[in-house]
Design a protein around this motif. Sequence first.
Motif, mmCIF file in Angstrom:
data_model
loop_
_atom_site.group_PDB
_atom_site.id
_atom_site.type_symbol
_atom_site.label_atom_id
_atom_site.label_comp_id
_atom_site.label_asym_id
_atom_site.label_seq_id
_atom_site.Cartn_x
_atom_site.Cartn_y
_atom_site.Cartn_z
ATOM 1 N N MET A 1 1.223 -1.083 -0.081
ATOM 2 C CA MET A 1 0.048 -0.227 0.115
ATOM 3 C C MET A 1 0.961 1.429 0.185
ATOM 4 S SD MET A 1 -3.330 0.577 0.251
ATOM 5 C CE MET A 1 -4.653 1.608 0.532
ATOM 6 N N LEU A 2 1.615 1.392 0.578
ATOM 7 C CA LEU A 2 2.857 1.869 0.810
ATOM 8 C C LEU A 2 3.708 2.744 -0.793
ATOM 9 C CD1 LEU A 2 4.841 4.285 2.697
ATOM 10 C CD2 LEU A 2 5.973 2.885 3.336
ATOM 11 N N ILE A 3 3.567 1.785 -1.373
ATOM 12 C CA ILE A 3 4.541 1.472 -2.314
ATOM 13 C C ILE A 3 3.363 2.346 -3.576
ATOM 14 C CG2 ILE A 3 5.178 0.680 -4.531
ATOM 15 C CD1 ILE A 3 6.845 -1.391 -3.120
ATOM 16 N N LEU A 4 1.781 2.031 -3.460
ATOM 17 C CA LEU A 4 1.051 2.756 -4.340
ATOM 18 C C LEU A 4 0.801 3.821 -3.970
ATOM 19 C CD1 LEU A 4 -1.159 1.837 -5.965
ATOM 20 C CD2 LEU A 4 -2.753 1.804 -4.593
ATOM 21 N N ILE A 5 1.170 4.261 -2.460
ATOM 22 C CA ILE A 5 0.992 5.893 -1.839
ATOM 23 C C ILE A 5 1.923 6.615 -2.846
ATOM 24 C CG2 ILE A 5 1.082 7.007 -0.340
ATOM 25 C CD1 ILE A 5 -0.978 5.387 1.338
ATOM 26 N N LEU A 6 3.173 5.391 -2.615
ATOM 27 C CA LEU A 6 4.534 6.655 -3.380
ATOM 28 C C LEU A 6 4.342 6.790 -4.786
ATOM 29 C CD1 LEU A 6 6.994 5.099 -0.750
ATOM 30 C CD2 LEU A 6 6.859 7.541 -0.624
ATOM 31 N N CYS A 7 3.664 6.229 -5.209
ATOM 32 C CA CYS A 7 3.645 5.933 -6.752
ATOM 33 C C CYS A 7 3.238 6.899 -7.338
ATOM 34 C CB CYS A 7 3.216 5.127 -7.363
ATOM 35 S SG CYS A 7 3.047 4.355 -8.897
ATOM 36 N N LEU A 8 1.765 8.307 -6.379
ATOM 37 C CA LEU A 8 1.958 9.101 -7.134
ATOM 38 C C LEU A 8 2.648 10.042 -6.534
ATOM 39 C CD1 LEU A 8 -1.806 8.097 -5.217
ATOM 40 C CD2 LEU A 8 -1.151 8.019 -7.815
ATOM 41 N N PHE A 9 3.480 9.771 -6.222
ATOM 42 C CA PHE A 9 4.339 10.956 -5.543
ATOM 43 C C PHE A 9 5.590 11.070 -6.862
ATOM 44 C CE2 PHE A 9 1.296 10.691 -1.955
ATOM 45 C CZ PHE A 9 0.848 12.293 -2.066
ATOM 46 N N LEU A 10 5.601 10.463 -6.964
ATOM 47 C CA LEU A 10 6.901 10.093 -8.703
ATOM 48 C C LEU A 10 6.784 11.389 -9.345
ATOM 49 C CD1 LEU A 10 7.610 6.371 -8.116
ATOM 50 C CD2 LEU A 10 8.658 8.156 -6.537
ATOM 51 N N ASP A 11 7.565 11.241 -9.700
ATOM 52 C CA ASP A 11 8.373 12.615 -11.254
ATOM 53 C C ASP A 11 8.112 11.826 -12.291
ATOM 54 O OD1 ASP A 11 7.832 14.561 -9.801
ATOM 55 O OD2 ASP A 11 9.518 14.831 -9.072
ATOM 56 N N SER A 12 9.143 10.963 -11.547
ATOM 57 C CA SER A 12 9.459 9.697 -13.006
ATOM 58 C C SER A 12 8.625 9.069 -13.878
ATOM 59 C CB SER A 12 11.440 9.451 -12.496
ATOM 60 O OG SER A 12 11.323 7.673 -14.368
ATOM 61 N N LEU A 13 8.190 8.268 -14.989
ATOM 62 C CA LEU A 13 7.443 7.578 -15.601
ATOM 63 C C LEU A 13 7.770 6.711 -15.345
ATOM 64 C CD1 LEU A 13 4.894 7.599 -17.238
ATOM 65 C CD2 LEU A 13 6.193 7.396 -19.105
ATOM 66 N N LEU A 14 9.033 5.932 -15.912
ATOM 67 C CA LEU A 14 9.796 5.074 -14.856
ATOM 68 C C LEU A 14 9.306 4.387 -13.830
ATOM 69 C CD1 LEU A 14 11.855 2.281 -16.288
ATOM 70 C CD2 LEU A 14 13.448 3.695 -16.020
ATOM 71 N N ALA A 15 9.929 5.093 -12.831
ATOM 72 C CA ALA A 15 9.732 4.904 -11.212
ATOM 73 C C ALA A 15 8.278 4.526 -11.245
ATOM 74 C CB ALA A 15 9.917 5.744 -10.240
ATOM 75 N N MET A 16 7.049 5.105 -11.796
ATOM 76 C CA MET A 16 5.907 4.653 -11.305
ATOM 77 C C MET A 16 5.460 3.053 -12.075
ATOM 78 S SD MET A 16 4.069 8.467 -12.543
ATOM 79 C CE MET A 16 4.124 9.979 -11.182
ATOM 80 N N LEU A 17 6.308 3.481 -13.366
ATOM 81 C CA LEU A 17 5.450 2.009 -14.064
ATOM 82 C C LEU A 17 6.500 0.756 -13.031
ATOM 83 C CD1 LEU A 17 4.702 0.519 -16.470
ATOM 84 C CD2 LEU A 17 6.693 1.319 -17.142
ATOM 85 N N PHE A 18 7.674 1.132 -12.428
ATOM 86 C CA PHE A 18 8.171 -0.118 -11.034
ATOM 87 C C PHE A 18 7.075 -0.222 -9.956
ATOM 88 C CE2 PHE A 18 11.010 -1.523 -8.349
ATOM 89 C CZ PHE A 18 11.232 -2.316 -8.860
ATOM 90 N N CYS A 19 6.840 0.651 -9.650
ATOM 91 C CA CYS A 19 5.448 0.478 -8.337
ATOM 92 C C CYS A 19 4.440 -0.019 -8.824
ATOM 93 C CB CYS A 19 5.430 2.055 -8.027
ATOM 94 S SG CYS A 19 7.007 2.653 -6.641
ATOM 95 N N LEU A 20 3.900 0.238 -10.378
ATOM 96 C CA LEU A 20 2.896 0.056 -10.646
ATOM 97 C C LEU A 20 3.002 -1.659 -10.840
ATOM 98 C CD1 LEU A 20 -0.148 0.424 -11.526
ATOM 99 C CD2 LEU A 20 0.502 0.388 -13.681
ATOM 100 N N ILE A 21 4.237 -1.927 -11.121
ATOM 101 C CA ILE A 21 4.250 -3.104 -11.883
ATOM 102 C C ILE A 21 4.152 -4.410 -10.488
ATOM 103 C CG2 ILE A 21 5.899 -5.562 -12.373
ATOM 104 C CD1 ILE A 21 6.152 -2.979 -14.741
ATOM 105 N N ILE A 22 4.703 -3.815 -9.526
ATOM 106 C CA ILE A 22 5.668 -4.348 -7.977
ATOM 107 C C ILE A 22 4.099 -4.848 -7.234
ATOM 108 C CG2 ILE A 22 6.449 -3.961 -6.181
ATOM 109 C CD1 ILE A 22 8.595 -5.029 -7.937
ATOM 110 N N ASN A 23 2.786 -3.352 -7.496
ATOM 111 C CA ASN A 23 1.820 -3.553 -7.071
ATOM 112 C C ASN A 23 0.989 -4.814 -7.187
ATOM 113 O OD1 ASN A 23 1.679 -2.005 -4.607
ATOM 114 N ND2 ASN A 23 2.368 0.138 -6.095
ATOM 115 N N ILE A 24 1.115 -5.025 -8.880
ATOM 116 C CA ILE A 24 0.428 -5.763 -9.744
ATOM 117 C C ILE A 24 0.738 -7.324 -9.024
ATOM 118 C CG2 ILE A 24 0.032 -6.596 -11.356
ATOM 119 C CD1 ILE A 24 -0.701 -3.922 -12.657
ATOM 120 N N LEU A 25 2.230 -7.488 -9.260
ATOM 121 C CA LEU A 25 2.345 -8.960 -8.820
ATOM 122 C C LEU A 25 2.166 -9.130 -6.985
ATOM 123 C CD1 LEU A 25 4.870 -10.969 -9.538
ATOM 124 C CD2 LEU A 25 6.845 -9.609 -8.370
ATOM 125 N N ALA A 26 2.200 -8.623 -6.524
ATOM 126 C CA ALA A 26 1.885 -8.855 -4.949
ATOM 127 C C ALA A 26 0.205 -8.787 -4.823
ATOM 128 C CB ALA A 26 2.456 -7.002 -4.282
#
Length: 118
Positions: A1-26
Amino acid sequence: MLILILCLFLDSLLAMLFCLIINILAGFLVWQKVLAIHPNHGVIILEPKLFRFEGEGLKIQGEISKKSRFYGNNIWLHIKGFSNNHWLIISANGVNEQSYARLKRATLSAINCVLESK
Protein backbone atom coordinates in the motif's frame (compact mmCIF):
# COMPACT_ATOMS: atom_id res chain seq x y z
CA MET A 1 0.00 0.00 0.00
CA LEU A 2 2.89 2.31 0.80
CA ILE A 3 4.41 1.74 -2.63
CA LEU A 4 1.09 2.61 -4.26
CA ILE A 5 0.87 5.88 -2.30
CA LEU A 6 4.50 6.75 -3.08
CA CYS A 7 3.83 6.04 -6.73
CA LEU A 8 1.45 9.01 -6.81
CA PHE A 9 4.22 11.41 -5.79
CA LEU A 10 6.98 10.19 -8.10
CA ASP A 11 8.15 12.36 -11.00
CA SER A 12 9.75 9.68 -13.15
CA LEU A 13 7.50 7.68 -15.45
CA LEU A 14 9.85 4.69 -15.15
CA ALA A 15 9.60 4.74 -11.32
CA MET A 16 5.79 4.94 -11.53
CA LEU A 17 5.71 2.01 -13.93
CA PHE A 18 8.01 0.00 -11.66
CA CYS A 19 5.79 0.68 -8.62
CA LEU A 20 2.69 -0.27 -10.59
CA ILE A 21 4.24 -3.56 -11.73
CA ILE A 22 5.35 -4.39 -8.17
CA ASN A 23 1.83 -3.67 -6.85
CA ILE A 24 0.18 -5.85 -9.49
CA LEU A 25 2.59 -8.70 -8.76
CA ALA A 26 2.07 -8.41 -4.99
CA GLY A 27 -1.71 -8.33 -5.45
CA PHE A 28 -1.61 -11.43 -7.62
CA LEU A 29 0.51 -13.35 -5.09
CA VAL A 30 -1.79 -12.40 -2.21
CA TRP A 31 -4.86 -13.41 -4.25
CA GLN A 32 -3.32 -16.82 -5.00
CA LYS A 33 -2.56 -17.32 -1.30
CA VAL A 34 -6.17 -16.45 -0.33
CA LEU A 35 -7.56 -18.84 -2.95
CA ALA A 36 -5.32 -21.62 -1.62
CA ILE A 37 -6.72 -21.36 1.92
CA HIS A 38 -10.34 -20.79 0.85
CA PRO A 39 -11.36 -23.90 -1.12
CA ASN A 40 -14.61 -24.03 -3.13
CA HIS A 41 -15.27 -27.75 -2.81
CA GLY A 42 -14.33 -30.40 -0.32
CA VAL A 43 -15.40 -32.70 2.47
CA ILE A 44 -14.95 -31.91 6.16
CA ILE A 45 -14.78 -34.79 8.60
CA LEU A 46 -15.05 -33.89 12.28
CA GLU A 47 -13.97 -36.48 14.80
CA PRO A 48 -13.17 -36.00 18.48
CA LYS A 49 -9.83 -34.21 18.64
CA LEU A 50 -9.33 -34.59 14.86
CA PHE A 51 -10.22 -32.48 11.84
CA ARG A 52 -9.87 -33.70 8.26
CA PHE A 53 -10.48 -31.83 5.02
CA GLU A 54 -10.22 -33.41 1.58
CA GLY A 55 -10.75 -31.30 -1.50
CA GLU A 56 -9.38 -30.47 -4.94
CA GLY A 57 -5.84 -31.74 -4.46
CA LEU A 58 -5.78 -30.50 -0.87
CA LYS A 59 -5.74 -32.88 2.09
CA ILE A 60 -5.43 -31.47 5.59
CA GLN A 61 -5.50 -33.47 8.81
CA GLY A 62 -4.87 -32.37 12.37
CA GLU A 63 -6.31 -30.61 15.39
CA ILE A 64 -8.16 -27.31 15.43
CA SER A 65 -5.88 -24.94 17.35
CA LYS A 66 -6.62 -22.00 19.61
CA LYS A 67 -5.55 -19.60 16.84
CA SER A 68 -8.80 -20.28 14.98
CA ARG A 69 -11.10 -17.26 14.71
CA PHE A 70 -14.57 -16.18 13.62
CA TYR A 71 -14.91 -13.21 11.27
CA GLY A 72 -18.48 -12.43 10.22
CA ASN A 73 -19.85 -15.51 8.46
CA ASN A 74 -16.41 -17.08 8.07
CA ILE A 75 -14.48 -19.47 10.25
CA TRP A 76 -10.72 -19.16 9.93
CA LEU A 77 -9.41 -22.53 11.04
CA HIS A 78 -5.81 -22.98 12.10
CA ILE A 79 -5.10 -26.68 11.80
CA LYS A 80 -2.11 -28.11 13.67
CA GLY A 81 -1.06 -31.02 11.50
CA PHE A 82 1.43 -33.73 12.21
CA SER A 83 4.26 -32.16 10.24
CA ASN A 84 3.03 -28.61 9.53
CA ASN A 85 0.23 -26.13 10.18
CA HIS A 86 -2.45 -24.92 7.76
CA TRP A 87 -5.01 -22.14 7.55
CA LEU A 88 -8.42 -22.90 6.09
CA ILE A 89 -11.34 -20.48 5.60
CA ILE A 90 -14.86 -21.92 5.65
CA SER A 91 -17.77 -19.63 4.66
CA ALA A 92 -21.25 -20.03 6.09
CA ASN A 93 -22.84 -19.74 2.65
CA GLY A 94 -20.58 -22.50 1.32
CA VAL A 95 -21.99 -25.25 3.54
CA ASN A 96 -25.42 -26.12 4.89
CA GLU A 97 -26.59 -24.62 8.16
CA GLN A 98 -26.25 -27.77 10.23
CA SER A 99 -22.68 -28.48 9.07
CA TYR A 100 -21.66 -24.88 9.74
CA ALA A 101 -23.13 -25.06 13.25
CA ARG A 102 -21.23 -28.29 13.98
CA LEU A 103 -17.98 -26.82 12.71
CA LYS A 104 -18.51 -23.66 14.73
CA ARG A 105 -19.27 -25.73 17.84
CA ALA A 106 -16.12 -27.83 17.32
CA THR A 107 -14.02 -24.70 16.85
CA LEU A 108 -15.43 -23.06 19.99
CA SER A 109 -14.79 -26.25 21.90
CA ALA A 110 -11.18 -26.38 20.73
CA ILE A 111 -10.62 -22.72 21.66
CA ASN A 112 -12.33 -23.06 25.06
CA CYS A 113 -10.55 -26.31 25.98
CA VAL A 114 -7.19 -24.63 25.49
CA LEU A 115 -8.26 -21.57 27.50
CA GLU A 116 -9.69 -23.67 30.34
CA SER A 117 -6.51 -25.73 30.63
CA LYS A 118 -4.44 -22.63 31.44
